[in-house]
Design a protein around this motif. Sequence first.
Motif, PDB file in Angstrom:
ATOM      1  N   ASP A  82      -4.177   5.590   4.272  1.00 17.76           N
ATOM      2  CA  ASP A  82      -3.075   5.997   5.152  1.00 17.76           C
ATOM      3  C   ASP A  82      -2.885   5.000   6.288  1.00 17.76           C
ATOM      4  O   ASP A  82      -1.760   4.602   6.611  1.00 17.76           O
ATOM      5  CB  ASP A  82      -3.364   7.378   5.763  1.00 17.76           C
ATOM      6  N   SER A  83      -3.993   4.621   6.920  1.00 15.14           N
ATOM      7  CA  SER A  83      -3.893   3.746   8.092  1.00 15.14           C
ATOM      8  C   SER A  83      -3.338   2.380   7.729  1.00 15.14           C
ATOM      9  O   SER A  83      -2.684   1.731   8.559  1.00 15.14           O
ATOM     10  CB  SER A  83      -5.265   3.598   8.756  1.00 15.14           C
ATOM     11  N   LEU A  84      -3.571   1.928   6.502  1.00 12.73           N
ATOM     12  CA  LEU A  84      -3.051   0.637   6.059  1.00 12.73           C
ATOM     13  C   LEU A  84      -1.651   0.740   5.480  1.00 12.73           C
ATOM     14  O   LEU A  84      -1.024  -0.278   5.188  1.00 12.73           O
ATOM     15  CB  LEU A  84      -3.991   0.026   5.011  1.00 12.73           C
TER      16      LEU A  84
ATOM     17  N   THR B 287       0.797  -1.231   0.000  1.00 11.88           N
ATOM     18  CA  THR B 287       0.000   0.000   0.000  1.00 11.88           C
ATOM     19  C   THR B 287       0.829   1.280   0.000  1.00 11.88           C
ATOM     20  O   THR B 287       0.323   2.338  -0.365  1.00 11.88           O
ATOM     21  CB  THR B 287      -0.928   0.024   1.229  1.00 11.88           C
ATOM     22  N   ALA B 288       2.091   1.212   0.431  1.00 11.00           N
ATOM     23  CA  ALA B 288       2.893   2.431   0.551  1.00 11.00           C
ATOM     24  C   ALA B 288       3.137   3.087  -0.807  1.00 11.00           C
ATOM     25  O   ALA B 288       3.151   4.318  -0.918  1.00 11.00           O
ATOM     26  CB  ALA B 288       4.226   2.125   1.231  1.00 11.00           C
TER      27      ALA B 288
ATOM     28  N   GLU C 196      -1.042  11.609   6.446  1.00 13.37           N
ATOM     29  CA  GLU C 196      -1.473  12.936   6.882  1.00 13.37           C
ATOM     30  C   GLU C 196      -2.125  12.833   8.258  1.00 13.37           C
ATOM     31  O   GLU C 196      -3.329  12.639   8.382  1.00 13.37           O
ATOM     32  CB  GLU C 196      -2.423  13.528   5.833  1.00 13.37           C
ATOM     33  N   HIS C 197      -1.312  12.964   9.284  1.00 18.52           N
ATOM     34  CA  HIS C 197      -1.798  12.798  10.650  1.00 18.52           C
ATOM     35  C   HIS C 197      -2.654  13.984  11.104  1.00 18.52           C
ATOM     36  O   HIS C 197      -3.733  13.801  11.686  1.00 18.52           O
ATOM     37  CB  HIS C 197      -0.623  12.653  11.622  1.00 18.52           C
TER      38      HIS C 197
ATOM     39  N   ILE D 239      -6.643   4.018  14.303  1.00 17.15           N
ATOM     40  CA  ILE D 239      -7.604   4.154  13.193  1.00 17.15           C
ATOM     41  C   ILE D 239      -7.651   2.853  12.392  1.00 17.15           C
ATOM     42  O   ILE D 239      -8.725   2.378  12.005  1.00 17.15           O
ATOM     43  CB  ILE D 239      -7.225   5.350  12.297  1.00 17.15           C
ATOM     44  N   LYS D 240      -6.473   2.253  12.170  1.00 13.79           N
ATOM     45  CA  LYS D 240      -6.435   0.976  11.447  1.00 13.79           C
ATOM     46  C   LYS D 240      -7.144  -0.125  12.237  1.00 13.79           C
ATOM     47  O   LYS D 240      -7.951  -0.879  11.673  1.00 13.79           O
ATOM     48  CB  LYS D 240      -4.991   0.568  11.167  1.00 13.79           C
ATOM     49  N   VAL D 241      -6.858  -0.209  13.525  1.00 11.16           N
ATOM     50  CA  VAL D 241      -7.503  -1.227  14.366  1.00 11.16           C
ATOM     51  C   VAL D 241      -9.019  -1.030  14.365  1.00 11.16           C
ATOM     52  O   VAL D 241      -9.790  -1.993  14.288  1.00 11.16           O
ATOM     53  CB  VAL D 241      -6.948  -1.170  15.804  1.00 11.16           C
TER      54      VAL D 241
END
Length: 655
Positions: A269-271, A227-228, A353-354, A301-303
């Motif tokens: 982003d989270s992944l 994903t990156a 983007e945190h 967020i991912k969890v």
Amino acid sequence: MTPNPTIFIPLLLVSLGIFAWGCWRRLSLVAVGTGEDRFDNPGRRMVEMLRYAFGQKRVVARPFGINHAVIFWSFLVLLIANGEFLLDGVFPAVALDKLPAGIYHPLMLLLDIVSLLALVAVCVAAVRRVASPPYPEARTVEAFVILGLIAILMLAYFGLHGAEIALGNGAAARFMPVSSVVAGLLQASPLAFSLQSAAWFCWWAHAVALLLFMAYLPNSKHLHILTAIPNCFFRRLEQPNTQPREEFAVGKKFGVARVDRFSWKDLLDSLSCTECGRCQNACPAGITGKPLNPRGIIHEIKVNLLGNGHHLKNGLKPELPLIGEGGGSCPEGAIWSCTTCGACMEACPVFIEHVPKIVQMRRHLVEEDVRFPEELLNLFENMEGRSNPWGIAPTERTKWTVTLDVKPYEAGKTEYLFYVGCAGSFDSRNKHVTVALAQLLDRAGVSWGVLGKDEKCCGDGVRRLGNEYLFDKMAKENVELFKQKGITKVVTQCPHCFSTLKNDYRQYGLELEVIHHAELLRDLVKEGRLKLDTAAALGATVFHDSCYLGRHNDVYDAPRDVIRAATGSAPADMERNRNNAFCCGAGGGRMWMEEHTGKRINLERVEEALRQKPDTICVSCPYCMTMFEDGLKDVKAENVRVRDVAEVLAEGLRA
């Protein structure tokens, strides 16, 4: 040497099935996010992806980045070898040695050298995880499992090819220096009498490690390998220095309280988080003991997405709350600790983007739950009632002009609107900066004017604090006023005003030419409109980069040029400077909030500045001015002066 395909093929199909299911199960959840256009300018996006994803530009810019880059580039090159290995297991007749010698021999040399580099890099990474991890939580079983599987792949590769060379089957032995060394070791060992068995064992060790790696990859944090790269493609092409605008309508939800209210890019982003810890190690809140950990926010967020995914895809309510305590939830203390300095986003190698995510959760807390730190109540009331943080009467905005001949802005006659800002108008210390800048503009013959009591706060603080409704009201009033006055060019002394007028107001259809006073002063010196015959005697100087001027808007050299022109020498830099500079602690509305946990951020920065043994600390922001002066008082270092770049230049002219 290839074992029977009838055994390998079922194992391969199982591994591929688990891989495909894992990818679908996670990546399909991105679709529950809201829409966002990240498909514009595909040509530039492709170039940026090549530079940052494949070129690893941000990765190698930080310590230990070279080692990760070696693993990444080795992974890409070895896709050839591993692809051939899988094909060979299914179709034994398909092999690289069928290629022409002019291609086959150089390719085997490349694969041999790259496999050694990968093995060394993996060993270095493992030692680092044990001896000096990038952050305390980095010693995870998962990390060592992945490193171990890669190491087994490399060792099995050398064992297999070494055994084949020792058996006399290595058609490219002289082009495989590492495998040839292994062949010599095998021939000199007790395994010399069972080389066929050794080759068989290494083949299956390689096969099992590769199939396990494939099955494990999409179900682990190492999904970022997949994903990156697209995350770099879909990055914001401009600086992430503003927030998406909200539309206010009856029945509409504001902010983000559920993971599916984030955009699909937020969920990607989270992944994509590599959990490298760079954001965590750059965050001023986290470093000084606050509950905020940018890496932790993205992880939660991912969890939450994974935990609620099935319900969300089926239109059901989520089970895990996004904001709260416990796994899969972002603590309120962390959300309110952010200074929006952007250090986390600057450090992230895959452009997560945190800050926008944190601000969107603040919006929910403020606009829907009316749940925010108590000290912000007065701020919001003052902003709404009198359009400044202190609630001072608008007629007081022009008190700094008492000793000056300041004219109001007139369309068609005045070139620049001097947007003074709240701090420059009301704060007693920053009024000196305002006066110094006004005098410099007059001396240079610049045509400028002010709005006087009609000037209103730009709304930066309330927007970053999540009160988008109030910001929307303030922005619309300012946009109407600016258009009514025919204002097109603005000079500001506050980077927060600078960034808001330049970036945020575009969302309201106002395109302004906004310049920070450091940029204008630099240009005036270069043009010879401000001439200095004698250098300002400030002693040893050190410069602090404002987050909203530097990281958010890429203005780094202008203030340094002004100081050099005024003093005759460049200011010293702190250890953390320019795009890696450390925040003063006042951004994101934190100027108006108390720090109840950990060390004060401004003290951390003041102590860093004092290590340079300066006589003067130079700044380019009224918030930074306040935070440094307060910090110097706290550490009993009042002998060190704090000066804005305008004051520095004014002192040089007076000298």
